[in-house]
Scaffold this motif. Sequence first.
Motif, PDB file in Angstrom:
ATOM      1  N   ASP A  44       0.813  -1.210   0.000  1.00  0.00           N
ATOM      2  CA  ASP A  44       0.000   0.000   0.000  1.00  0.00           C
ATOM      3  C   ASP A  44       0.849   1.262   0.000  1.00  0.00           C
ATOM      4  OD1 ASP A  44      -2.418  -1.437   0.042  1.00  0.00           O
ATOM      5  OD2 ASP A  44      -2.197  -1.760   2.189  1.00  0.00           O
ATOM      6  N   ARG A  62      -4.233   4.992   2.215  1.00  0.00           N
ATOM      7  CA  ARG A  62      -3.537   4.539   0.998  1.00  0.00           C
ATOM      8  C   ARG A  62      -4.103   3.204   0.515  1.00  0.00           C
ATOM      9  NH1 ARG A  62       1.105   6.600   3.525  1.00  0.00           N
ATOM     10  NH2 ARG A  62       1.615   4.532   4.327  1.00  0.00           N
ATOM     11  N   ARG A  63      -4.361   2.309   1.462  1.00  0.00           N
ATOM     12  CA  ARG A  63      -4.923   1.015   1.066  1.00  0.00           C
ATOM     13  C   ARG A  63      -6.281   1.198   0.390  1.00  0.00           C
ATOM     14  NH1 ARG A  63      -5.112  -1.209   5.639  1.00  0.00           N
ATOM     15  NH2 ARG A  63      -7.329  -0.981   6.093  1.00  0.00           N
ATOM     16  N   ARG A  70      -5.758   2.491  -3.131  1.00  0.00           N
ATOM     17  CA  ARG A  70      -5.294   1.427  -4.032  1.00  0.00           C
ATOM     18  C   ARG A  70      -6.440   0.481  -4.378  1.00  0.00           C
ATOM     19  NH1 ARG A  70      -4.337  -3.556  -3.286  1.00  0.00           N
ATOM     20  NH2 ARG A  70      -4.264  -3.407  -1.018  1.00  0.00           N
ATOM     21  N   GLN A 106      -5.282  -0.985  -8.848  1.00  0.00           N
ATOM     22  CA  GLN A 106      -3.935  -1.086  -9.420  1.00  0.00           C
ATOM     23  C   GLN A 106      -2.958  -0.482  -8.417  1.00  0.00           C
ATOM     24  OE1 GLN A 106      -4.783   1.310 -12.945  1.00  0.00           O
ATOM     25  NE2 GLN A 106      -3.423   2.908 -12.165  1.00  0.00           N
ATOM     26  N   PRO A 107      -1.657  -0.736  -8.579  1.00  0.00           N
ATOM     27  CA  PRO A 107      -0.683  -0.171  -7.640  1.00  0.00           C
ATOM     28  C   PRO A 107      -0.735   1.357  -7.635  1.00  0.00           C
ATOM     29  CG  PRO A 107       0.313  -1.904  -8.947  1.00  0.00           C
ATOM     30  CD  PRO A 107      -1.026  -1.639  -9.562  1.00  0.00           C
ATOM     31  N   LEU A 108      -0.343   1.932  -6.514  1.00  0.00           N
ATOM     32  CA  LEU A 108      -0.352   3.378  -6.387  1.00  0.00           C
ATOM     33  C   LEU A 108       0.762   4.008  -7.225  1.00  0.00           C
ATOM     34  CD1 LEU A 108      -0.889   3.652  -2.539  1.00  0.00           C
ATOM     35  CD2 LEU A 108      -2.564   4.192  -4.299  1.00  0.00           C
TER      36      LEU A 108
END
Length: 356
Positions: free
Chosen positions: A2, A320-321, A324, A329-331
């Motif tokens: 994350d 943040r989690r 995402r 998709q990835p940050l």
Amino acid sequence: MDAFAPATTAGGLVYVSGVSAGQAALAEPVPGQVTDVLRRLDLTLLEYGSSLTRALSIHVQVRHAADFAAMNAAYARFFPSAPPVRTTVVAPPESSGALVQMSAVAAAAGAPREVLHPAGWPVSPNPYSYAARSGDLVFLAGLVPRDGRTNAVVTGDLETQIASIFCNATDVLGAAGLSLADVVSARVYLTDPAHAPAAEEYYRRHMPPPRPARSIVVAALMNPAYLVEMTFVAMAGKRALGFPDAAIPDDAIASPLMRGGSHLFLSATDGDYAPAAIDAHARTATGRLLNSLRQAGLAWADVADITLQVSDAAHAATARRAIRESMLQPLPAGTTLICGLLPHDARVQISATAVS
């Protein structure tokens, strides 16, 4: 999983996520931590084909205002000439032992880089330039109520200080052949949330419509006499609303999106103000940001950089989690700013830069 990506390359720029000192340097005082942070920034930039010498803008968060002088001294050793622009605020890094955190935007390999200086201004007393340009994008340093021609602090009430900042901004933009009408992104830092209504009025008075994408937060500044700091990004000749057929009222304090060439700057969005779990606040803010992107014909994959603003460091990882999971998709690259939010009952805010 994350965490923000170390960096993102898009539109001729490299966006580097917020970095604090590594574990081995966390026991050191500010000079050692600053040295470690800048070396880490340089290593990341080198990995992405750029370098610290090509940095355009650096955002600095210091835990204690009393460390400003020591931070400056260590920082200056990395930039003997043509330093990038810089904004510095008092905000605790997310890492509990860190005294400083920095994020950066740099010119990518092959992209131009030029620092600019207003006519009649002395060299900055601190190790930063007042403006830096790459292509049509111009980044301004954080502007405080200080007379640019004399370096004297402008004392007085909030109205006087904001007028001073806009006077300085006019001079700095003029060095690039631009004006306030070319600003695409603004960040405002207030030291007192009670000043927010008046700050809105004065900002609206000085910034011409349609006003740029904007974020406004509460944070302490380096000089206790300062009530406000602002930093801007401007675009030569290509400033436009970020979506078609938009009717933004002339009295609107900000545009949801502002386009500068291939770059889109998105105003900060927040979650619901009703009591709710942090992940719910973050998902709501993310959804609002996604709506703005869709109006511009873009998607999450076009986001190059995120600023996550939270009122409590304990909320950062959860937020943040949630971002995402909403993005699926990835940050991208990003930084976390722990600060006071406006309205005061907001708990999560997200602003972003996208590249079409």
